[in-house]
Design an enzyme around this catalytic site. Structure first.
Site, short mmCIF file in Angstrom:
data_model
loop_
_atom_site.label_atom_id
_atom_site.label_comp_id
_atom_site.label_asym_id
_atom_site.label_seq_id
_atom_site.Cartn_x
_atom_site.Cartn_y
_atom_site.Cartn_z
N GLY A 1 -37.22 -80.92 -19.86
CA GLY A 1 -35.93 -81.59 -20.10
C GLY A 1 -36.15 -83.08 -20.35
O GLY A 1 -35.65 -83.65 -21.33
N HIS A 2 -36.95 -83.71 -19.46
CA HIS A 2 -37.27 -85.14 -19.67
C HIS A 2 -38.03 -85.32 -20.98
O HIS A 2 -37.80 -86.28 -21.72
CB HIS A 2 -38.16 -85.66 -18.54
CG HIS A 2 -37.53 -85.63 -17.19
ND1 HIS A 2 -37.95 -84.77 -16.19
CD2 HIS A 2 -36.51 -86.36 -16.65
CE1 HIS A 2 -37.23 -84.98 -15.11
NE2 HIS A 2 -36.34 -85.92 -15.36
#
Ligand code: PAF
Length: 283
Positions: A35-36
């Site tokens: 996600g990051h």
């Protein structure tokens, strides 16, 4: 390149600004996952230079929360940032950010307090003071990095809305870029806190996305009555789930919806054992 001090970051930023380069900031608490990675990729694609901050911000944790055991994986985080093409990983110590002894001391620290209307719901209800800590640190990061763009995941949708509001209210010269939730193939939304889940708890955690996807499917079939949509959740819950909230709110203003529509975001928080998970979906 990892930098640990504000002075070093400022020096680098000054040079970039002189060269007229655009700067993207991806604020994180580390334990970076896909996600990051998607946020960093977006910044690298859109901006000349990208700064990723990795800072487990003590003032956004409430008493009794997981500050001490929050995963800290700076070496792996730095590797991922390098692979993706970030230019700086800014990893300050709490003392560097807040000054020695000033953490959790309302007598000494200036806070940015977001409006009660946005805070007194969803996660803010059980995490009193959490968004004060978030807004304070994000504001500090904006002042240190002076980014043109800052990238935030929609998984923390309440946080994103509150930060947008802060930027508007305080005339902070940065554009906030919302980025889509990244999910495992199972549907589970990625989160650094997923590391706490045992195999069994991970299975239970699938209930969150199943509930949201099912609500969206029902809405797509024409059901707009919120109580009826809420009722569909219960068949996915078992004795391991402690449902904290399931709310239908306006995606921009966090006003409560009386009838579901296309600008409704459905928010859910469930505790499984000690682990508190959140997720959300747009209808
Ligand atoms: O979303 C997070 O990881 C944190 O709340 C943030 C924005 C990095 C502030 O500490």
């Amino acid at each position: 390149m990892i930098l640990h001090t504000i002075a070093e970051v400022r020096e680098q930023i000054k040079n970039w600004k002189k060269e007229g380069l655009t700067i993207g900031l991806v604020p994180t608490m580390g334990a970076l996952h896909a996600g990051h990675k998607s946020l960093i990729e977006k910044s690298v694609e859109q901006c000349d230079r990208t700064v990723v901050s990795v800072f487990v911000n003590p003032i956004q944790f409430c008493p009794g929360e997981d500050l001490d055991k929050y995963p800290r994986t700076l070496d792996a985080d730095n590797k991922l940032c390098e692979q993706v093409g970030a230019d700086i990983v800014f990893a300050p110590s709490p003392n560097e950010m807040y000054g020695e002894g000033h953490i959790h001391s309302n007598d000494f620290l200036t806070y940015v307090i977001p409006p009660y209307f946005y805070v007194n719901k969803l996660c803010g209800k059980s995490r009193v003071g959490h968004f004060d800590g978030v807004c304070t640190v994000v504001n500090k990061l904006f002042n240190i990095v002076r980014p043109d763009f800052a990238f935030f995941g929609q998984k923390d949708a309440q946080q994103l809305i509150i930060i947008r509001k802060m930027v508007r209210d305080l005339n902070i010269p940065v554009e906030i870029i919302p980025c889509p939730i990244v999910r495992e193939p199972s549907g589970l939304a990625l989160s650094s806190r997923n590391k706490y889940l045992t195999d069994g708890a991970k299975e239970d955690a699938l209930a969150l996305s199943k509930i949201l996807f099912n609500i969206k499917a029902c809405y797509d079939k024409g059901i707009t009555d919120i109580e009826s949509l809420k009722d569909t959740a219960f068949s996915f819950l078992n004795e391991h789930h402690n449902l904290e909230y399931l709310e239908f709110l306006d995606a921009d203003t966090l006003d409560e919806k009386t009838v579901a529509d296309a600008n409704t975001r459905v928010f859910i928080a469930v505790k499984i054992g000690d682990v508190r998970l959140i997720d959300n979906i747009m209808l």
